[in-house]
Design an enzyme around this catalytic site. Structure first.
Site, PDB file in Angstrom:
ATOM      1  N   TYR A 155       0.793  -1.499  -0.129  1.00  0.00           N
ATOM      2  CA  TYR A 155       0.132   0.754   0.345  1.00  0.00           C
ATOM      3  C   TYR A 155       0.852   1.722   0.150  1.00  0.00           C
ATOM      4  O   TYR A 155       0.515   1.927  -1.216  1.00  0.00           O
ATOM      5  CB  TYR A 155      -1.212  -0.553   1.109  1.00  0.00           C
ATOM      6  CG  TYR A 155      -1.461   1.159   1.143  1.00  0.00           C
ATOM      7  CD1 TYR A 155      -3.075   1.314   0.665  1.00  0.00           C
ATOM      8  CD2 TYR A 155      -1.677   1.852   2.549  1.00  0.00           C
ATOM      9  CE1 TYR A 155      -3.867   2.194   0.660  1.00  0.00           C
ATOM     10  CE2 TYR A 155      -2.385   2.668   2.157  1.00  0.00           C
ATOM     11  CZ  TYR A 155      -3.421   3.329   2.093  1.00  0.00           C
ATOM     12  OH  TYR A 155      -4.645   4.399   1.777  1.00  0.00           O
ATOM     13  N   LYS A 159       0.990   3.852  -2.987  1.00  0.00           N
ATOM     14  CA  LYS A 159       0.958   5.884  -2.682  1.00  0.00           C
ATOM     15  C   LYS A 159       1.869   6.157  -2.966  1.00  0.00           C
ATOM     16  O   LYS A 159       1.931   7.860  -3.328  1.00  0.00           O
ATOM     17  CB  LYS A 159      -0.215   5.862  -1.576  1.00  0.00           C
ATOM     18  CG  LYS A 159      -1.263   4.968  -1.212  1.00  0.00           C
ATOM     19  CD  LYS A 159      -2.021   5.573  -1.740  1.00  0.00           C
ATOM     20  CE  LYS A 159      -3.738   4.853  -1.635  1.00  0.00           C
ATOM     21  NZ  LYS A 159      -4.954   5.478  -2.593  1.00  0.00           N
TER      22      LYS A 159
END
Length: 297
Positions: A155, A159
């Site tokens: 993640y 991002k």
């Protein structure tokens, strides 16, 4: 900030933050293409928009494949005649520490967040350049991508990559008048609920609809609707000159993040041996080393 005549796509808009983005854009006057993996959730958001007097269509499907991105743009053009705003929001979590993370955990998160934003951004850019009158692309980052986050290799990497993509696209699309920015939201959502420190706060929010003032102020945690205001502004004419930025919002706090910057350079004619690097680190660089994690901000 009125968006009359504008057409937006929001991915992952069946619930939580994406749903709030789609509803806010529609309330400001935009027609909205609502995407979600869950077809019923996408139709639910469309129904809410229609009940409030807005215009929206649902296009369910998993982001990542180019075919989904193309279908979203086609739906915008066929239903509403054009495309002005792409909000690439769809996401998923598969949290594991590094030594327990499987290939499947990694690939799903990267495919959804990073590849999904890439294919949607590319399809939107093609259409906006053909139209010839500019546009807006909004990518959704996270504090995990800004600072790193324990247990979120996949993640955080996705991002961080999204912010880099936004800055790159802002350069590539500037001549076409297409502004590209990353939004860094901090809001109570099902994803936030997976963080132990916020699980009870989220459950209380779901039950009561209220968030303690200290969390809004000191943790920048608010509602999805708090974040949606920034999406509307970035979609509007007022933000036409704003591009290549990472802007955070949550609760009572609005944040402008810095671009990565060089802290210090040290030059040595002829290059560096390992011993000389060690001496330079200890003597000139170590005091500038930054703390890893959110406290670095």
């Amino acid at each position: 900030m009125r968006l009359g005549g504008r057409v937006a796509i929001v991915t992952g808009a069946g619930r939580s933050l994406g749903r709030a983005y789609a509803r806010a854009l529609a309330a400001a006057g935009a027609a909205v293409v609502v995407n979600d993996l869950d077809a019923d959730a996408a139709e639910g958001t469309v129904a809410e928009i229609a009940d409030a007097g807005g215009r929206a269509v649902a296009v369910p499907g998993a982001v990542g494949p180019a075919a989904t991105a193309d279908a979203l743009v086609d739906a915008a053009v066929q239903s509403f005649g054009r495309l002005d705003v792409m909000v690439a929001n769809a996401g998923v979590l598969r949290d594991r520490v590094l030594w327990k993370m499987s290939d499947e955990d990694f690939d799903l998160v990267i495919d959804t967040h990073l590849r999904g934003s890439f294919t949607c951004g590319r399809a939107a850019a093609v259409r906006m350049r053909e139209q010839g009158d500019g546009g807006r692309i909004v990518l959704i980052g996270s504090p995990a991508g800004q600072f790193g986050s324990f247990g979120q290799t996949n993640y955080a990497a996705a991002k961080a990559g999204l912010v880099a993509m936004a800055r790159t696209w802002s350069l590539e699309l500037a001549r076409a008048g297409i502004a590209v920015n990353a939004v860094i939201p901090t809001a109570l959502s099902p994803m936030t609920a997976t963080i132990p420190a916020y699980t009870q706060v989220y459950e209380d929010f779901v039950a009561t609809g209220s968030i303690p003032a200290e969390y809004r102020r000191e943790h920048a945690l608010g509602t999805p609707e708090d974040v949606a205001s920034l999406i509307v502004w970035l979609a509007s004419e007022a933000s036409a000159s704003v591009t290549g930025q990472a802007i955070g919002i949550g609760g009572d706090r609005l944040t402008l993040y810095a671009h990565p910057a060089v802290l210090r350079t040290v030059d040595r004619e002829g290059g560096w041996s390992a011993e000389e690097i060690d001496a330079a680190w200890r003597g000139e660089l170590s005091h500038l080393a930054q703390v890893s994690g959110p406290e670095a901000g």
